[in-house]
Design a protein around this motif. Structure first.
Motif, PDB file in Angstrom:
ATOM      1  N   GLY A 102     -12.597 -31.271  31.816  1.00 37.56           N
ATOM      2  CA  GLY A 102     -13.509 -32.419  31.853  1.00 37.56           C
ATOM      3  C   GLY A 102     -13.886 -32.926  30.481  1.00 37.56           C
ATOM      4  O   GLY A 102     -14.237 -34.104  30.300  1.00 37.56           O
ATOM      5  N   ILE A 150     -16.998 -21.643  32.737  1.00 40.62           N
ATOM      6  CA  ILE A 150     -16.601 -21.261  34.093  1.00 40.62           C
ATOM      7  C   ILE A 150     -17.708 -20.471  34.800  1.00 40.62           C
ATOM      8  O   ILE A 150     -17.985 -20.681  35.976  1.00 40.62           O
ATOM      9  CB  ILE A 150     -15.259 -20.500  34.033  1.00 40.62           C
ATOM     10  N   GLY A 208     -16.072 -19.786  23.162  1.00 36.02           N
ATOM     11  CA  GLY A 208     -15.030 -20.822  23.135  1.00 36.02           C
ATOM     12  C   GLY A 208     -15.599 -22.233  23.173  1.00 36.02           C
ATOM     13  O   GLY A 208     -14.916 -23.168  23.612  1.00 36.02           O
ATOM     14  N   ALA A 218     -15.502 -26.837  30.693  1.00 29.76           N
ATOM     15  CA  ALA A 218     -16.661 -26.423  31.503  1.00 29.76           C
ATOM     16  C   ALA A 218     -16.793 -24.906  31.468  1.00 29.76           C
ATOM     17  O   ALA A 218     -15.805 -24.195  31.676  1.00 29.76           O
ATOM     18  CB  ALA A 218     -16.467 -26.898  32.930  1.00 29.76           C
ATOM     19  N   GLY A 241     -13.369 -24.937  25.172  1.00 31.04           N
ATOM     20  CA  GLY A 241     -12.520 -24.581  26.316  1.00 31.04           C
ATOM     21  C   GLY A 241     -12.911 -25.313  27.588  1.00 31.04           C
ATOM     22  O   GLY A 241     -12.388 -25.002  28.654  1.00 31.04           O
TER      23      GLY A 241
HETATM   24  C1  HXC Z   1     -16.034 -19.862  29.634  1.00 30.79           C
HETATM   25  C2  HXC Z   1     -14.460 -19.734  27.986  1.00 30.79           C
HETATM   26  C3  HXC Z   1     -13.875 -20.950  28.426  1.00 30.79           C
HETATM   27  C4  HXC Z   1     -14.458 -21.598  29.553  1.00 30.79           C
HETATM   28  C5  HXC Z   1     -12.774 -20.241  26.740  1.00 30.79           C
HETATM   29  N1  HXC Z   1     -13.738 -19.357  26.949  1.00 30.79           N
HETATM   30  N2  HXC Z   1     -12.833 -21.243  27.640  1.00 30.79           N
HETATM   31  N3  HXC Z   1     -15.523 -19.223  28.582  1.00 30.79           N
HETATM   32  N4  HXC Z   1     -15.546 -21.025  30.124  1.00 30.79           N
HETATM   33  N5  HXC Z   1     -13.989 -22.751  30.024  1.00 30.79           N
HETATM   34  C6  HXC Z   1     -14.003 -18.147  26.181  1.00 30.79           C
HETATM   35  C7  HXC Z   1     -12.951 -17.067  26.393  1.00 30.79           C
HETATM   36  O1  HXC Z   1     -13.253 -16.307  27.548  1.00 30.79           O
HETATM   37  C8  HXC Z   1     -13.106 -16.243  25.126  1.00 30.79           C
HETATM   38  O2  HXC Z   1     -14.257 -15.454  25.258  1.00 30.79           O
HETATM   39  C9  HXC Z   1     -13.434 -17.285  24.068  1.00 30.79           C
HETATM   40  O3  HXC Z   1     -13.917 -18.425  24.798  1.00 30.79           O
HETATM   41  C10 HXC Z   1     -12.247 -17.728  23.277  1.00 30.79           C
HETATM   42  O4  HXC Z   1     -11.194 -18.101  24.181  1.00 30.79           O
HETATM   43  P1  HXC Z   1      -9.706 -17.571  24.035  1.00 30.79           P
HETATM   44  O5  HXC Z   1      -9.042 -17.803  25.339  1.00 30.79           O
HETATM   45  O6  HXC Z   1      -9.701 -16.183  23.481  1.00 30.79           O
HETATM   46  O7  HXC Z   1      -9.173 -18.546  22.908  1.00 30.79           O
HETATM   47  P2  HXC Z   1      -7.719 -19.175  22.755  1.00 30.79           P
HETATM   48  O8  HXC Z   1      -6.684 -18.114  22.956  1.00 30.79           O
HETATM   49  O9  HXC Z   1      -7.736 -19.875  21.435  1.00 30.79           O
HETATM   50  O10 HXC Z   1      -7.556 -20.222  23.930  1.00 30.79           O
HETATM   51  C11 HXC Z   1      -8.414 -21.358  24.010  1.00 30.79           C
HETATM   52  C12 HXC Z   1      -8.245 -22.069  25.379  1.00 30.79           C
HETATM   53  C13 HXC Z   1      -8.410 -21.061  26.526  1.00 30.79           C
HETATM   54  C14 HXC Z   1      -6.859 -22.708  25.428  1.00 30.79           C
HETATM   55  C15 HXC Z   1      -9.259 -23.200  25.423  1.00 30.79           C
HETATM   56  O11 HXC Z   1      -9.608 -20.324  26.301  1.00 30.79           O
HETATM   57  C16 HXC Z   1      -8.479 -21.713  27.854  1.00 30.79           C
HETATM   58  O12 HXC Z   1      -7.430 -22.076  28.424  1.00 30.79           O
HETATM   59  N6  HXC Z   1      -9.693 -21.859  28.398  1.00 30.79           N
HETATM   60  C17 HXC Z   1      -9.898 -22.484  29.690  1.00 30.79           C
HETATM   61  C18 HXC Z   1      -9.612 -23.947  29.588  1.00 30.79           C
HETATM   62  C19 HXC Z   1      -9.835 -24.725  30.878  1.00 30.79           C
HETATM   63  O13 HXC Z   1      -9.043 -24.591  31.818  1.00 30.79           O
HETATM   64  N7  HXC Z   1     -10.943 -25.390  30.953  1.00 30.79           N
HETATM   65  C20 HXC Z   1     -11.198 -26.244  32.080  1.00 30.79           C
HETATM   66  C21 HXC Z   1     -12.415 -25.796  32.733  1.00 30.79           C
HETATM   67  S1  HXC Z   1     -12.620 -26.838  34.175  1.00 30.79           S
HETATM   68  P3  HXC Z   1     -14.375 -13.985  24.622  1.00 30.79           P
HETATM   69  O14 HXC Z   1     -15.691 -13.497  25.138  1.00 30.79           O
HETATM   70  O15 HXC Z   1     -13.201 -13.207  25.114  1.00 30.79           O
HETATM   71  O16 HXC Z   1     -14.348 -14.216  23.148  1.00 30.79           O
HETATM   72  C22 HXC Z   1     -13.280 -28.275  33.580  1.00 30.79           C
HETATM   73  C23 HXC Z   1     -13.522 -29.297  34.688  1.00 30.79           C
HETATM   74  C24 HXC Z   1     -14.652 -30.206  34.348  1.00 30.79           C
HETATM   75  O17 HXC Z   1     -13.529 -28.486  32.465  1.00 30.79           O
HETATM   76  C25 HXC Z   1     -14.432 -31.541  35.066  1.00 30.79           C
HETATM   77  C26 HXC Z   1     -15.469 -32.538  34.675  1.00 30.79           C
HETATM   78  C27 HXC Z   1     -14.993 -33.946  35.023  1.00 30.79           C
END
Ligand code: HXC
Length: 514
Positions: free
Chosen positions: A172, A135, A99, A133, A131
């Motif tokens: 982020g 996780i 992602g 950071a 997606g």
């Molecule tokens: C690890 C991730 C990921 C993440 C997505 N993937 N986001 N892996 N860390 N943050 C992976 C999924 O597990 C999946 O892996 C592949 O990427 C595709 O994701 P899908 O969910 O199948 O795709 P989609 O349905 O199109 O949805 C996309 C998405 C969703 C909306 C972005 O993945 C999502 O909500 N992700 C989390 C977003 C989020 O909350 N991020 C914030 C993180 S905290 P596989 O192996 O199954 O293909 C942050 C704080 C930082 O960023 C602060 C700094 C100031």
């Protein structure tokens, strides 16, 4: 292993790594109407100019099954290439690989190309599709973001930084684009938010789609986070290429000079502005009547439409324009239009682009909504930006220039280099109607025919103050000019400003009303 075998091995390794997340993930990407990271880069850059670095970078995360996961290029493609033959640095996150999530090595690749861009003084283009950071990598991902934000800030005002949002830009991740100069979004593809719909549902119990929360339209029309809106990735790349024709490659250079071209004949400046100051008109027609080939590139076209900002050329050289739009809210200054103009003025100032200000406004927007939204603090930004700017600053007043609006729109008093006014300009503390009602209130109230006396007083005020000659008599306006001669006056003013030197007092930095 012989030489041939080594070459074959290199080719195989390269091809494997360039497959990104594999066929299934690429299929999913294509089904969403998106190009892959490498396709995006090659669509944007000059043909065959892209050179990729760090193709073989691997993550060394071990938790949550990461020790068994091979992530091609760690989910981001970086390298150098050219646009119009001039070098740029670029990165594109690869959503097909985990992602496009940002782990430590992914972040290191981005910071490497950012350092390169800053050192080499070339533009940085970042294509975001992620997606957020990663996780599984915990604090290492957060560290990565922090290191990117630091570099965005260091590079700000030195090299152009362009962000392209072509997928999710979640958590982020949003703050890197927010720190850059121009953000491009594409309808139905770009999604930018800090907290996604699932968290909002859990915490607040509210249902909202990603599109409604942070789609391309939301950021182009409501938040002002995006500067350019496109209907497809191809259109978006064309917009980026067009922008790059107007901007210099770094803060020590000037933008490329093009052959001078007159404006198109159909934009006749003498016929655009109605005589009645209450009648609206489209300031974009004025802009097109002034710039070479009537080619004006508007920035943030869909947000805070009461002010227009953008680039055009006069005699082949790039100029930044800030113009009130009488067609929308009468062109007033408010919270958003002040933010929009102030940031653009600072961009132009940082990159040696002269600013031309086109004035026709009744002042700042009154009302409790604006006061409570902080119009004092936001309105101050435009004063700060103009006062601080040292690039050539030229103003043309067409009709209304009332009150604080007159001062704020690059007046002589904020150190404008040239101020021109048309003969119909009205430079006054407020409009004649409002002014007459206040200063002649008693006389009007006590008159046998208040309407007649009011009309007389309005006329009197108009003759006395609502014209350009009071300001011209004090030297606040340098010249009252014929509308048809506006472009010539701008040309001369730009010519004489070519070697402008303006040095303010020595300081570490000012404290703008952010
Ligand atoms: C690890 C991730 C990921 C993440 C997505 N993937 N986001 N892996 N860390 N943050 C992976 C999924 O597990 C999946 O892996 C592949 O990427 C595709 O994701 P899908 O969910 O199948 O795709 P989609 O349905 O199109 O949805 C996309 C998405 C969703 C909306 C972005 O993945 C999502 O909500 N992700 C989390 C977003 C989020 O909350 N991020 C914030 C993180 S905290 P596989 O192996 O199954 O293909 C942050 C704080 C930082 O960023 C602060 C700094 C100031």
């Amino acid at each position: 292993m012989g030489e041939n075998d080594k070459t074959l091995e290199l080719i195989k390794r390269r091809l494997d790594a360039q497959k990104g997340g594999g066929d299934q993930a690429i299929k999913k990407q294509v089904a969403m109407g998106k190009l892959t990271a490498r396709e995006r880069i090659t669509s944007l850059l000059d043909n065959e100019s892209f050179h990729e670095y760090d193709l073989f970078v691997e993550h060394d995360a071990r938790e949550f099954g990461m020790d068994r996961k091979i992530l091609a290029g760690d989910g981001v493609v970086i390298g150098t290439g050219t646009m119009y033959g001039s070098p740029v640095c670029i990165f594109a996150q690869d959503f097909t690989v985990a992602g496009g999530s940002l782990g430590l090595m992914h972040a290191r690749k981005i910071t490497k190309i950012m350092d390169h861009a800053l050192k080499m003084r070339v533009p940085l283009i970042g294509i975001n599709d992620s997606g957020g950071a990663r996780i599984q990598e915990g604090v290492n991902s957060l560290a990565g973001y922090g290191e990117i934000f630091f570099r965005n800030t260091q590079a700000s005002g030195v090299i152009p930084q362009i962000s392209v949002i072509l997928g999710p830009c979640a958590g982020g991740a949003v703050y890197s684009p927010a720190l850059t100069d121009f953000v491009f979004v594409v309808d139905n593809i770009s999604k930018m938010f800090i907290t996604g719909p699932s968290v909002i549902k859990t915490v607040l119990g509210e249902e909202i789609s990603m599109e409604e929360l942070g789609g391309a339209r939301v950021h182009s029309e409501i938040t002002g986070n995006a500067h350019f809106f496109a209907n497809s990735e191809t259109e978006c790349f064309e917009q980026i290429k067009k922008l790059c024709t107007f901007i210099p490659w770094n803060n020590t250079q000037k933008a490329k000079i093009f052959p001078a071209k007159p404006p198109k004949k159909k934009y006749n400046i003498e016929k655009i502005v109605p005589l009645d100051p209450r009648e609206p008109y489209d300031m974009k027609d004025i802009l097109k009547s002034l710039v070479d080939d009537s080619d004006f590139l508007e920035v943030q076209e869909l947000w805070a439409k009461n002010i227009i900002i953008g680039f055009g050329r006069i005699d082949g050289e790039t100029v930044g324009f800030v113009a009130n739009q009488p067609n929308y809210l009468a062109g007033v200054l408010d919270v958003d239009s002040s933010d929009k103009a102030a940031r653009f003025i600072r961009y132009c100032d940082a990159f040696n682009i002269p600013v031309i200000t086109l004035v026709d406004l009744p002042g700042y927007l009154p009302g409790a909504d604006q006061e409570h939204a902080g119009v004092i603090r936001h309105g101050a930004k435009i004063l700060y930006a103009y006062s601080e700017a040292t690039v050539p600053k030229i103003t043309v007043i067409f009709r209304k220039a009332y009150g604080g609006g007159y001062i704020a729109m690059n007046s002589r008093h904020l150190n404008a280099d040239f101020v021109f006014a048309w003969p119909n300009a009205e430079i006054a503390v407020m409009g004649p109607e409002g002014a007459a009602n206040i200063i002649f209130r008693k006389e009007i109230m006590e008159a046998d025919d208040p309407d007649k006396v009011r009309a007389e007083k309005v006329e009197l005020y108009k003759q006395k103050f609502a014209n350009p000659y009071v300001a011209a008599a004090k030297g606040y306006v340098d010249a009252v000019i014929e509308p048809a001669e506006t472009r010539d006056h701008l040309l001369r003013a730009l010519d004489i400003s070519e070697n402008k030197v303006a040095i303010g007092p020595e300081k570490k930095h000012g404290i703008p009303p952010f």
